[in-house]
Design an enzyme around this catalytic site. Structure first.
Site, PDB file in Angstrom:
ATOM      1  NE  ARG A  39      12.591  10.115  16.825  1.00 46.30           N
ATOM      2  CZ  ARG A  39      12.832   9.684  15.581  1.00 46.30           C
ATOM      3  NH1 ARG A  39      12.125  10.160  14.586  1.00 46.30           N
ATOM      4  NH2 ARG A  39      13.771   8.793  15.350  1.00 46.30           N
ATOM      5  CD  GLU A  56      19.648  -4.257   9.704  1.00 41.30           C
ATOM      6  OE1 GLU A  56      18.917  -3.394  10.227  1.00 41.30           O
ATOM      7  OE2 GLU A  56      19.437  -5.475   9.770  1.00 41.30           O
TER       8      GLU A  56
HETATM    9  P1  AMP Z   1      21.799   4.380  15.464  1.00 45.41           P
HETATM   10  O1  AMP Z   1      22.666   5.163  14.533  1.00 45.41           O
HETATM   11  O2  AMP Z   1      21.574   2.976  15.030  1.00 45.41           O
HETATM   12  O3  AMP Z   1      22.287   4.478  16.899  1.00 45.41           O
HETATM   13  O4  AMP Z   1      20.364   5.038  15.411  1.00 45.41           O
HETATM   14  C1  AMP Z   1      20.097   6.185  16.135  1.00 45.41           C
HETATM   15  C2  AMP Z   1      19.264   7.161  15.365  1.00 45.41           C
HETATM   16  O5  AMP Z   1      18.185   6.531  14.690  1.00 45.41           O
HETATM   17  C3  AMP Z   1      18.654   8.168  16.300  1.00 45.41           C
HETATM   18  O6  AMP Z   1      18.720   9.434  15.690  1.00 45.41           O
HETATM   19  C4  AMP Z   1      17.235   7.698  16.517  1.00 45.41           C
HETATM   20  O7  AMP Z   1      16.346   8.783  16.459  1.00 45.41           O
HETATM   21  C5  AMP Z   1      16.964   6.734  15.368  1.00 45.41           C
HETATM   22  N1  AMP Z   1      16.510   5.406  15.822  1.00 45.41           N
HETATM   23  C6  AMP Z   1      17.172   4.247  15.661  1.00 45.41           C
HETATM   24  N2  AMP Z   1      16.469   3.209  16.116  1.00 45.41           N
HETATM   25  C7  AMP Z   1      15.320   3.725  16.611  1.00 45.41           C
HETATM   26  C8  AMP Z   1      14.153   3.149  17.232  1.00 45.41           C
HETATM   27  N3  AMP Z   1      14.045   1.830  17.464  1.00 45.41           N
HETATM   28  N4  AMP Z   1      13.162   3.974  17.602  1.00 45.41           N
HETATM   29  C9  AMP Z   1      13.271   5.314  17.391  1.00 45.41           C
HETATM   30  N5  AMP Z   1      14.316   5.904  16.801  1.00 45.41           N
HETATM   31  C10 AMP Z   1      15.346   5.131  16.410  1.00 45.41           C
END
Ligand code: AMP
Length: 184
Positions: free
Chosen positions: A71, A108
């Site tokens: 996205r 996680e």
């Molecule tokens: P993080 O590495 O935990 O910061 O996760 C970020 C990545 O995962 C991004 O590329 C987001 O598109 C996706 N992502 C994580 N959590 C969500 C969520 N609650 N809703 C949509 N996309 C998420």
């Protein structure tokens, strides 16, 4: 003061916030997925989002925008157009056809791997990293390592939505992180 700049900004953020759909238990139980497709479908919201992501970095000498699969690509390429820079994709392992640099990071449960073409950026490049959602910050941190591993400089990180409770900003300490919508 009615109709002032602050009112305009507040109204825009409120409208963008309303156009993000929270989908419970997707893709896994307990995760509230922030679905940006209603925002992308709205012409004004899409334009405001791209402008809002790009404008803080105008005049900062950005030479390249890096978007994170999948996205992130949707907004990163128009942000690159807005800043008149090139665009480089960061993809999940095995998707890029040429020689790649690779970073593995913790999820996680388990790990994930991101890749960038080894010739996508070089020393002297000043890069803006763009994604849709900042959650724990692991994806953005791995992307920063990829960019810096190619010798380029990360000027900042721009996201549509920051899930502040997940602490992504702490993981990106010392970085200039800008979010259009902060979800507390
Ligand atoms: P993080 O590495 O935990 O910061 O996760 C970020 C990545 O995962 C991004 O590329 C987001 O598109 C996706 N992502 C994580 N959590 C969500 C969520 N609650 N809703 C949509 N996309 C998420």
């Amino acid at each position: 003061m009615a109709g002032g700049y602050r009112d305009h900004v507040t109204t825009t953020v409120d409208r963008l916030t309303r156009l993000v759909r929270d989908v419970p238990d997707f893709p896994l139980p307990g995760i509230a997925f922030r679905d940006i497709t209603p925002l992308l479908a709205d012409a004004d919201a899409l334009a405001d989002t791209v402008r809002g992501l790009a404008e803080p970095w105008a005049g900062t000498g950005i030479t390249g925008v890096v978007g994170i699969e999948a996205r992130g690509f949707i907004v990163a390429a128009p942000v690159a157009l807005h800043l008149r820079t090139g665009f480089a994709p960061v993809r999940k392992a095995g998707k890029l056809p040429w020689k790649v640099a690779r970073e593995t990071y913790e999820l996680e449960y388990g790990t994930d791997t991101l890749e960038i073409h080894a010739d996508a950026l070089a020393s002297g490049d000043r890069v803006l990293v763009v994604d849709d959602v900042l959650a724990t910050g692991g994806t953005a941190a791995a992307t920063i390592r990829l960019v810096e591993g190619l010798g380029a400089e990360v000027v900042g990180v721009a996201v549509i939505i920051e899930l502040a409770a997940l602490g992504g900003r702490d993981r990106l300490q010392g970085r200039d992180v800008r979010a259009l919508v902060t979800d507390r």
